[in-house]
Design a protein around this motif. Structure first.
Motif, PDB file in Angstrom:
ATOM      1  N   GLN A  35      57.750-116.928 -21.207  1.00 42.47           N
ATOM      2  CA  GLN A  35      58.609-115.781 -21.424  1.00 42.47           C
ATOM      3  C   GLN A  35      59.529-115.433 -20.265  1.00 42.47           C
ATOM      4  O   GLN A  35      60.819-115.094 -20.314  1.00 42.47           O
ATOM      5  CB  GLN A  35      58.138-114.514 -21.982  1.00 42.47           C
ATOM      6  N   ALA A  36      58.840-115.365 -18.940  1.00 37.15           N
ATOM      7  CA  ALA A  36      59.813-115.283 -17.538  1.00 37.15           C
ATOM      8  C   ALA A  36      60.459-116.451 -17.629  1.00 37.15           C
ATOM      9  O   ALA A  36      61.588-116.275 -17.255  1.00 37.15           O
ATOM     10  CB  ALA A  36      58.713-115.075 -16.601  1.00 37.15           C
ATOM     11  N   ALA A  37      60.016-117.571 -17.893  1.00 43.59           N
ATOM     12  CA  ALA A  37      60.927-118.796 -17.728  1.00 43.59           C
ATOM     13  C   ALA A  37      62.182-118.880 -18.616  1.00 43.59           C
ATOM     14  O   ALA A  37      63.233-119.132 -17.993  1.00 43.59           O
ATOM     15  CB  ALA A  37      60.191-120.158 -17.786  1.00 43.59           C
ATOM     16  N   ILE A  38      62.260-118.280 -19.695  1.00 44.76           N
ATOM     17  CA  ILE A  38      63.134-118.490 -20.616  1.00 44.76           C
ATOM     18  C   ILE A  38      64.386-117.520 -20.284  1.00 44.76           C
ATOM     19  O   ILE A  38      65.458-117.806 -20.397  1.00 44.76           O
ATOM     20  CB  ILE A  38      62.938-118.218 -21.971  1.00 44.76           C
ATOM     21  N   GLU A  39      63.962-116.739 -19.297  1.00 45.64           N
ATOM     22  CA  GLU A  39      65.129-115.507 -19.086  1.00 45.64           C
ATOM     23  C   GLU A  39      66.010-116.361 -17.669  1.00 45.64           C
ATOM     24  O   GLU A  39      67.083-115.856 -17.544  1.00 45.64           O
ATOM     25  CB  GLU A  39      64.358-114.445 -18.116  1.00 45.64           C
ATOM     26  N   LEU A  40      65.547-117.453 -17.229  1.00 41.60           N
ATOM     27  CA  LEU A  40      66.205-118.516 -16.322  1.00 41.60           C
ATOM     28  C   LEU A  40      67.355-119.179 -16.876  1.00 41.60           C
ATOM     29  O   LEU A  40      68.058-119.507 -16.342  1.00 41.60           O
ATOM     30  CB  LEU A  40      65.479-119.103 -15.443  1.00 41.60           C
ATOM     31  N   VAL A  41      67.318-119.331 -18.485  1.00 41.50           N
ATOM     32  CA  VAL A  41      68.163-120.356 -19.029  1.00 41.50           C
ATOM     33  C   VAL A  41      69.798-119.684 -19.051  1.00 41.50           C
ATOM     34  O   VAL A  41      69.734-118.605 -19.260  1.00 41.50           O
ATOM     35  CB  VAL A  41      67.714-120.447 -20.350  1.00 41.50           C
ATOM     36  N   ASN A  42      70.530-120.282 -18.617  1.00 42.39           N
ATOM     37  CA  ASN A  42      71.962-119.808 -18.245  1.00 42.39           C
ATOM     38  C   ASN A  42      72.070-118.633 -17.638  1.00 42.39           C
ATOM     39  O   ASN A  42      72.892-117.918 -17.895  1.00 42.39           O
ATOM     40  CB  ASN A  42      72.380-119.711 -19.901  1.00 42.39           C
TER      41      ASN A  42
END
Length: 130
Positions: free
Chosen positions: A89-96
């Motif tokens: 969940q933390a990592a997906i916030e880095l997408v785009n």
């Protein structure tokens, strides 16, 4: 209980690698309508993308059913599962997120903590307790 960490790693790596390649194509929302022929059927980019999240969702329920059928239901969410979920969940916030990685220093500190302190601390506590 044992965990097949190689399958988990393979699944997550496959998703990361695919997403990285999609981004490298400079995919944009306008590309959703683009199609290709697969076995005589037109398949759109949107179809591929929806399948890329529906496929693992479907697989999740297959895994749950097979665990149930073999009597290995989960009585609670294991702590290691929660770690994987929170990290993803933390990592997906880095997408785009742009050219500058948000919270980059904090991310590096967390990675270092995982690498150097987390397991060592748990190992020490468990050894003392036992």
């Amino acid at each position: 209980m044992r965990t097949d960490w190689n399958s988990i790693r393979g699944m997550l790596n496959a998703a990361i690698d695919a997403c990285e390649r999609i981004e490298a194509l400079q995919y944009a929302e306008a590309d959703r309508e683009a199609t290709t022929d697969i076995g005589g059927q037109k398949v759109s980019v949107h179809d591929f993308l929806v399948s890329a999240w529906a496929y693992p969702e479907k697989l999740r329920y297959l895994i749950i059913r097979e665990r149930h059928d073999t009597g290995v239901d989960l009585p609670y969410v294991p702590e290691t599962s929660r770690i994987l979920l929170a990290m993803s969940q933390a990592a997906i916030e880095l997408v785009n997120a742009g050219e500058v990685t948000p919270a980059k220093q904090d991310i590096q500190q967390m990675i270092k903590w995982f690498d150097e302190d987390l397991v060592r601390g748990i190992e020490s506590a468990v050894a003392t307790h036992r």
